[in-house]
Design a protein around this motif. Structure first.
Motif, PDB file in Angstrom:
ATOM      1  N   LEU A   1      -7.901  13.473  13.229  1.00 55.81           N
ATOM      2  CA  LEU A   1      -9.269  13.452  12.716  1.00 55.81           C
ATOM      3  C   LEU A   1      -9.345  13.118  11.228  1.00 55.81           C
ATOM      4  CD1 LEU A   1     -10.741  16.621  14.484  1.00 55.81           C
ATOM      5  CD2 LEU A   1     -11.055  14.226  15.130  1.00 55.81           C
ATOM      6  N   ILE A   2      -8.211  13.130  10.546  1.00 57.36           N
ATOM      7  CA  ILE A   2      -8.218  12.882   9.102  1.00 57.36           C
ATOM      8  C   ILE A   2      -8.190  11.378   8.839  1.00 57.36           C
ATOM      9  CG2 ILE A   2      -6.991  13.213   6.928  1.00 57.36           C
ATOM     10  CD1 ILE A   2      -5.854  15.801   8.091  1.00 57.36           C
ATOM     11  N   CYS A   3      -9.163  10.913   8.084  1.00 58.04           N
ATOM     12  CA  CYS A   3      -9.241   9.505   7.703  1.00 58.04           C
ATOM     13  C   CYS A   3      -8.919   9.402   6.216  1.00 58.04           C
ATOM     14  CB  CYS A   3     -10.621   8.944   8.002  1.00 58.04           C
ATOM     15  SG  CYS A   3     -10.781   7.191   7.622  1.00 58.04           S
ATOM     16  N   CYS A   4      -7.756   8.881   5.904  1.00 61.39           N
ATOM     17  CA  CYS A   4      -7.336   8.776   4.502  1.00 61.39           C
ATOM     18  C   CYS A   4      -8.005   7.574   3.835  1.00 61.39           C
ATOM     19  CB  CYS A   4      -5.818   8.650   4.419  1.00 61.39           C
ATOM     20  SG  CYS A   4      -4.929  10.094   5.032  1.00 61.39           S
ATOM     21  N   ASP A   5      -8.391   7.755   2.574  1.00 63.63           N
ATOM     22  CA  ASP A   5      -9.034   6.682   1.812  1.00 63.63           C
ATOM     23  C   ASP A   5      -8.766   6.926   0.339  1.00 63.63           C
ATOM     24  OD1 ASP A   5     -10.766   8.796   1.164  1.00 63.63           O
ATOM     25  OD2 ASP A   5     -12.254   8.197   2.662  1.00 63.63           O
ATOM     26  N   GLU A   6      -9.602   6.328  -0.522  1.00 65.25           N
ATOM     27  CA  GLU A   6      -9.389   6.476  -1.958  1.00 65.25           C
ATOM     28  C   GLU A   6      -9.584   7.910  -2.433  1.00 65.25           C
ATOM     29  OE1 GLU A   6     -13.659   5.821  -1.182  1.00 65.25           O
ATOM     30  OE2 GLU A   6     -11.821   4.789  -0.543  1.00 65.25           O
ATOM     31  N   LEU A   7     -10.267   8.738  -1.628  1.00 67.89           N
ATOM     32  CA  LEU A   7     -10.494  10.136  -1.996  1.00 67.89           C
ATOM     33  C   LEU A   7      -9.505  11.075  -1.319  1.00 67.89           C
ATOM     34  CD1 LEU A   7     -12.315  12.312  -3.373  1.00 67.89           C
ATOM     35  CD2 LEU A   7     -13.690  12.320  -1.269  1.00 67.89           C
ATOM     36  N   VAL A   8      -9.240  10.861  -0.037  1.00 72.64           N
ATOM     37  CA  VAL A   8      -8.485  11.805   0.789  1.00 72.64           C
ATOM     38  C   VAL A   8      -7.047  11.330   0.991  1.00 72.64           C
ATOM     39  CG1 VAL A   8      -8.328  12.915   3.038  1.00 72.64           C
ATOM     40  CG2 VAL A   8     -10.577  12.532   1.983  1.00 72.64           C
ATOM     41  N   ARG A   9      -6.119  12.262   0.755  1.00 69.24           N
ATOM     42  CA  ARG A   9      -4.697  12.005   1.029  1.00 69.24           C
ATOM     43  C   ARG A   9      -4.189  13.104   1.962  1.00 69.24           C
ATOM     44  NH1 ARG A   9       0.134  12.972  -2.803  1.00 69.24           N
ATOM     45  NH2 ARG A   9      -1.492  13.658  -4.254  1.00 69.24           N
ATOM     46  N   PHE A  10      -3.430  12.714   2.967  1.00 69.25           N
ATOM     47  CA  PHE A  10      -2.892  13.665   3.936  1.00 69.25           C
ATOM     48  C   PHE A  10      -1.386  13.744   3.784  1.00 69.25           C
ATOM     49  CE2 PHE A  10      -1.568  14.396   8.562  1.00 69.25           C
ATOM     50  CZ  PHE A  10      -1.649  15.777   8.448  1.00 69.25           C
ATOM     51  N   ILE A  11      -0.880  14.976   3.624  1.00 69.00           N
ATOM     52  CA  ILE A  11       0.564  15.212   3.562  1.00 69.00           C
ATOM     53  C   ILE A  11       0.960  15.967   4.822  1.00 69.00           C
ATOM     54  CG2 ILE A  11       2.452  16.276   2.280  1.00 69.00           C
ATOM     55  CD1 ILE A  11       0.787  16.095  -0.241  1.00 69.00           C
ATOM     56  N   PRO A  12       1.526  15.267   5.822  1.00 71.30           N
ATOM     57  CA  PRO A  12       1.907  15.948   7.067  1.00 71.30           C
ATOM     58  C   PRO A  12       3.177  16.765   6.875  1.00 71.30           C
ATOM     59  CG  PRO A  12       2.491  13.625   7.168  1.00 71.30           C
ATOM     60  CD  PRO A  12       1.767  13.818   5.869  1.00 71.30           C
TER      61      PRO A  12
ATOM     62  N   GLU B   1      -9.200  14.694 -12.602  1.00 71.51           N
ATOM     63  CA  GLU B   1      -9.715  15.901 -13.240  1.00 71.51           C
ATOM     64  C   GLU B   1      -9.695  17.087 -12.282  1.00 71.51           C
ATOM     65  OE1 GLU B   1     -13.612  14.936 -14.518  1.00 71.51           O
ATOM     66  OE2 GLU B   1     -12.964  13.613 -16.157  1.00 71.51           O
ATOM     67  N   VAL B   2      -9.976  16.816 -11.001  1.00 71.22           N
ATOM     68  CA  VAL B   2     -10.111  17.876 -10.004  1.00 71.22           C
ATOM     69  C   VAL B   2      -9.276  17.523  -8.781  1.00 71.22           C
ATOM     70  CG1 VAL B   2     -11.692  19.123  -8.490  1.00 71.22           C
ATOM     71  CG2 VAL B   2     -12.449  18.428 -10.784  1.00 71.22           C
ATOM     72  N   SER B   3      -8.501  18.486  -8.312  1.00 74.03           N
ATOM     73  CA  SER B   3      -7.746  18.344  -7.068  1.00 74.03           C
ATOM     74  C   SER B   3      -8.257  19.384  -6.072  1.00 74.03           C
ATOM     75  CB  SER B   3      -6.245  18.557  -7.302  1.00 74.03           C
ATOM     76  OG  SER B   3      -5.719  17.586  -8.183  1.00 74.03           O
ATOM     77  N   ILE B   4      -8.712  18.913  -4.912  1.00 74.81           N
ATOM     78  CA  ILE B   4      -9.160  19.799  -3.844  1.00 74.81           C
ATOM     79  C   ILE B   4      -8.030  19.896  -2.820  1.00 74.81           C
ATOM     80  CG2 ILE B   4     -10.861  20.199  -2.024  1.00 74.81           C
ATOM     81  CD1 ILE B   4     -12.824  18.480  -3.683  1.00 74.81           C
ATOM     82  N   ILE B   5      -7.572  21.120  -2.558  1.00 72.13           N
ATOM     83  CA  ILE B   5      -6.409  21.349  -1.695  1.00 72.13           C
ATOM     84  C   ILE B   5      -6.857  22.062  -0.426  1.00 72.13           C
ATOM     85  CG2 ILE B   5      -4.187  22.525  -1.516  1.00 72.13           C
ATOM     86  CD1 ILE B   5      -3.958  22.177  -4.590  1.00 72.13           C
TER      87      ILE B   5
ATOM     88  N   ARG C   1      -0.628  25.331   0.972  1.00 71.73           N
ATOM     89  CA  ARG C   1      -1.305  25.290  -0.327  1.00 71.73           C
ATOM     90  C   ARG C   1      -0.311  25.041  -1.453  1.00 71.73           C
ATOM     91  NH1 ARG C   1      -4.427  30.069   1.603  1.00 71.73           N
ATOM     92  NH2 ARG C   1      -6.456  29.305   2.345  1.00 71.73           N
ATOM     93  N   ASN C   2       0.854  25.643  -1.370  1.00 72.61           N
ATOM     94  CA  ASN C   2       1.868  25.423  -2.401  1.00 72.61           C
ATOM     95  C   ASN C   2       2.300  23.957  -2.454  1.00 72.61           C
ATOM     96  OD1 ASN C   2       1.847  28.103  -3.173  1.00 72.61           O
ATOM     97  ND2 ASN C   2       3.667  28.663  -2.002  1.00 72.61           N
ATOM     98  N   ILE C   3       2.433  23.335  -1.283  1.00 73.84           N
ATOM     99  CA  ILE C   3       2.761  21.903  -1.247  1.00 73.84           C
ATOM    100  C   ILE C   3       1.644  21.104  -1.915  1.00 73.84           C
ATOM    101  CG2 ILE C   3       3.088  19.906   0.270  1.00 73.84           C
ATOM    102  CD1 ILE C   3       4.430  21.827   2.270  1.00 73.84           C
ATOM    103  N   GLY C   4       0.411  21.469  -1.608  1.00 75.27           N
ATOM    104  CA  GLY C   4      -0.714  20.799  -2.239  1.00 75.27           C
ATOM    105  C   GLY C   4      -0.716  20.971  -3.745  1.00 75.27           C
ATOM    106  N   ILE C   5      -0.432  22.172  -4.211  1.00 73.78           N
ATOM    107  CA  ILE C   5      -0.373  22.444  -5.650  1.00 73.78           C
ATOM    108  C   ILE C   5       0.690  21.572  -6.317  1.00 73.78           C
ATOM    109  CG2 ILE C   5       0.287  24.182  -7.355  1.00 73.78           C
ATOM    110  CD1 ILE C   5      -1.010  26.276  -5.475  1.00 73.78           C
ATOM    111  N   GLU C   6       1.840  21.480  -5.690  1.00 71.60           N
ATOM    112  CA  GLU C   6       2.951  20.721  -6.272  1.00 71.60           C
ATOM    113  C   GLU C   6       2.678  19.225  -6.316  1.00 71.60           C
ATOM    114  OE1 GLU C   6       5.956  22.129  -3.650  1.00 71.60           O
ATOM    115  OE2 GLU C   6       6.508  23.821  -4.940  1.00 71.60           O
ATOM    116  N   ASN C   7       1.734  18.751  -5.497  1.00 71.22           N
ATOM    117  CA  ASN C   7       1.394  17.329  -5.481  1.00 71.22           C
ATOM    118  C   ASN C   7       0.084  17.019  -6.198  1.00 71.22           C
ATOM    119  OD1 ASN C   7       3.244  15.573  -3.480  1.00 71.22           O
ATOM    120  ND2 ASN C   7       3.143  17.689  -2.727  1.00 71.22           N
ATOM    121  N   ALA C   8      -0.579  18.037  -6.707  1.00 71.55           N
ATOM    122  CA  ALA C   8      -1.893  17.851  -7.322  1.00 71.55           C
ATOM    123  C   ALA C   8      -1.771  17.378  -8.769  1.00 71.55           C
ATOM    124  CB  ALA C   8      -2.681  19.150  -7.265  1.00 71.55           C
ATOM    125  N   GLN C   9      -2.725  16.553  -9.179  1.00 66.54           N
ATOM    126  CA  GLN C   9      -2.769  16.040 -10.543  1.00 66.54           C
ATOM    127  C   GLN C   9      -3.822  16.731 -11.402  1.00 66.54           C
ATOM    128  OE1 GLN C   9      -3.203  11.731 -10.673  1.00 66.54           O
ATOM    129  NE2 GLN C   9      -2.233  11.500  -8.668  1.00 66.54           N
ATOM    130  N   GLY C  10      -4.798  17.356 -10.766  1.00 65.28           N
ATOM    131  CA  GLY C  10      -5.981  17.822 -11.476  1.00 65.28           C
ATOM    132  C   GLY C  10      -5.748  18.947 -12.465  1.00 65.28           C
TER     133      GLY C  10
END
Length: 293
Positions: free
Chosen positions: A45-56, A3-7, A67-76
């Motif tokens: 410092l980024i710990c990926c889990d069921e909530l957090v995804r890191f795109i290097p 429902e929500v994507s935080i970028i 931000r544009n990369i995040g938008i293109e990968n967001a589902q929310g």
């Protein structure tokens, strides 16, 4: 689907782990939330889990590109933008979502600052005085993407951020959204604590000096929406009238009585930031009539 994507665009933020922890502590139901962090994390410092995804990205990109990369990968259906030096309060996401549930399409949140470092406090106040929690609730002309949420249909209408803007990309983007007829709602309960690494005079100088080129280009490009005066196109203005321009901008910063009461000691540095901006505008004067700065 979420429902929500935080970028979050990240450039080796030393507090990104604290940002992630604050997101895990939100009162909002995180089952349908994803956090997408895009950029570099040399500090690991980024710990990926069921909530957090890191795109290097493998290399440093500006915030607009990340931000544009995040938008293109967001589902929310709702996209929430947060900076990697902003620590959200526990009710932050709930406050954003409640305004969308009430029918708002674009929501900007409020900013709070620590006062332990004088330079950082003055820099923050100079930049974010219009989005302090006690300021008026009327819709804004633009909103910082450090604390912003938009619905997917708004994004589809407005398009992505301009990738060639190293700074002021959110200024341009949110004005573009406003010009499409969307109101930029202000929600003071959606509060973040902004803690940028601008704790010294050189850091503050760099922020305002290099910001000027881009903000001036955007302000001229959208001069009708921002009521930018025609004098803004004159190069010499920013050198010879810098003290007057800085005085006017400083007066706006301290226009609220609570700002004057709580932060009057920062006035000399706030005035200095406005002078630095004028010098940056003069020595890096953009092609304001061009398609890029």
């Amino acid at each position: 689907m979420k429902e929500v994507s935080i970028i979050i665009p990240n450039h080796n933020s030393p507090v990104i782990d604290q940002v992630c922890l604050a997101l895990h502590q939100q009162t909002y139901d995180l089952t349908h939330v994803e956090v997408i962090i895009v950029g570099t994390d040399d500090l690991d410092l980024i710990c990926c889990d069921e909530l957090v995804r890191f795109i290097p990205t493998g290399q440093d990109m500006n915030a607009a590109v990340n931000r544009n990369i995040g938008i293109e990968n967001a589902q929310g259906a709702i996209l929430v933008f947060l900076d990697s030096d902003c620590l959200p309060g526990e009710e932050w996401l709930s406050a954003h979502h409640s305004r969308h549930a009430a029918g708002e399409k674009v929501v900007g949140g409020a900013f709070a600052f620590d006062d332990h470092n004088y330079w950082q406090l003055a820099d923050n106040l100079s930049a974010f005085h219009e989005w302090l929690p006690f300021t008026n609730l009327k819709p804004r002309l633009y909103v910082p993407a450090a604390n912003l949420s938009v619905q997917r249909d708004v994004l589809n209408a407005a398009g992505l951020m301009l990738p060639f803007l190293d700074l002021a990309e959110d200024l341009e983007w949110t004005i573009r959204i406003r010009n499409l007829g969307y109101s930029l709602f202000f929600e003071p309960r959606a509060l973040v604590k902004h803690a940028p690494p601008r704790n010294t005079f050189p850091a503050v100088w760099r922020h305002w000096y290099y910001n000027a080129k881009y903000t001036l280009w955007v302000r001229w490009r959208y001069r009708a929406a921002l009521d930018t005066p025609g004098l803004a196109r004159h190069h010499a203005l920013y050198l010879f009238f810098a003290p007057v321009i800085a005085l006017w901008a400083t007066a706006k910063t301290f226009s609220h009585a609570k700002t004057r009461r709580d932060h009057m000691t920062t006035l000399p540095i706030v005035y200095l930031t406005k002078l630095i901006w004028c010098l940056g505008a003069f020595f890096n004067f953009p092609d304001i009539e061009g398609t890029v700065p």
